[in-house]
Design a protein around this motif. Structure first.
Motif, mmCIF file in Angstrom:
data_model
loop_
_atom_site.group_PDB
_atom_site.id
_atom_site.type_symbol
_atom_site.label_atom_id
_atom_site.label_comp_id
_atom_site.label_asym_id
_atom_site.label_seq_id
_atom_site.Cartn_x
_atom_site.Cartn_y
_atom_site.Cartn_z
ATOM 1 N N LEU A 58 -1.769 4.516 -1.399
ATOM 2 C CA LEU A 58 -2.161 3.722 -2.575
ATOM 3 C C LEU A 58 -1.111 3.841 -3.679
ATOM 4 O O LEU A 58 -0.719 2.840 -4.285
ATOM 5 C CB LEU A 58 -3.509 4.186 -3.124
ATOM 6 C CG LEU A 58 -4.759 3.787 -2.374
ATOM 7 C CD1 LEU A 58 -5.980 4.454 -3.013
ATOM 8 C CD2 LEU A 58 -4.931 2.296 -2.353
ATOM 9 N N ASP A 59 -0.670 5.059 -3.947
ATOM 10 C CA ASP A 59 0.351 5.267 -4.981
ATOM 11 C C ASP A 59 1.639 4.533 -4.641
ATOM 12 O O ASP A 59 2.255 3.900 -5.504
ATOM 13 C CB ASP A 59 0.633 6.765 -5.157
ATOM 14 C CG ASP A 59 -0.536 7.520 -5.768
ATOM 15 O OD1 ASP A 59 -1.443 6.887 -6.341
ATOM 16 O OD2 ASP A 59 -0.533 8.768 -5.664
ATOM 17 N N LEU B 250 -4.986 -2.330 -7.945
ATOM 18 C CA LEU B 250 -4.020 -1.269 -8.212
ATOM 19 C C LEU B 250 -3.605 -1.315 -9.667
ATOM 20 O O LEU B 250 -3.554 -2.390 -10.278
ATOM 21 C CB LEU B 250 -2.806 -1.413 -7.300
ATOM 22 C CG LEU B 250 -3.111 -1.306 -5.803
ATOM 23 C CD1 LEU B 250 -1.859 -1.584 -4.985
ATOM 24 C CD2 LEU B 250 -3.686 0.058 -5.459
ATOM 25 N N ALA C 22 1.185 0.784 -5.156
ATOM 26 C CA ALA C 22 1.213 0.444 -6.584
ATOM 27 C C ALA C 22 2.647 0.442 -7.103
ATOM 28 O O ALA C 22 3.016 -0.415 -7.915
ATOM 29 C CB ALA C 22 0.352 1.427 -7.372
#
Length: 152
Positions: free
Chosen positions: A100-101, A151, A104
């Motif tokens: 996810l990071d 995000l 983003a």
């Protein structure tokens, strides 16, 4: 935990992971071809499913990453699968959080996930990560929950 590129040496362990699905054991050649296809897809799209390896044990426990799947390159799906012996220890949440990071950081605004409604553990991981149910569809394999996460 380490997320790293695929290597041909992952074939035996990847084969074992696929066998845990209960759909039969794939041939070594099938798995090598699957790894080559994953590498080619990464080259083509810039997104990847990556092997998950525990740092201290130095062992392959599954994969996690982004795929186009049922969605688009701009709003890809997060996907993960771990050996059963690695379930319930927070590895999927940790690996998916790192993905996810990274997503983003690419400027993406939203990710999707699709998972069988019967798969309560996977749905819990996604809930912990802030995914929310968008809809449910009916497919040959059964009901599929579509979840999304905006995000930052």
């Amino acid at each position: 935990m380490i997320l790293r590129p695929w290597a041909e040496s992952d074939a035996a362990e990847f084969r074992g992971l696929l066998a845990e699905r209960g759909t039969g054991t794939r041939t070594v050649e099938y798995v090598r071809t699957a790894i080559a296809e994953l590498l080619a897809a990464t080259e083509r799209t810039g997104i990847a499913l990556l092997p998950v390896q525990r740092r201290d044990e130095d062992d392959f426990i599954g994969y996690c990453g982004l795929i186009i799947g049922r969605t688009t390159l701009e709003e890809p799906e997060i996907a993960y699968e771990l050996f059963r012996h690695a379930h319930g220890q927070g590895y999927a949440t940790e690996a998916a959080g790192a993905v996810l990071d990274a997503a983003a950081a690419t400027g993406r605004k939203r990710l999707w996930s699709t998972v069988g409604t019967w798969n309560a553990p996977s749905l819990r991981v996604l809930q912990k990560l802030g995914f929310e149910r968008d809809r449910v569809s009916r497919e040959e394999s059964g009901e599929v929950a579509w979840l999304t996460r905006t995000l930052p």
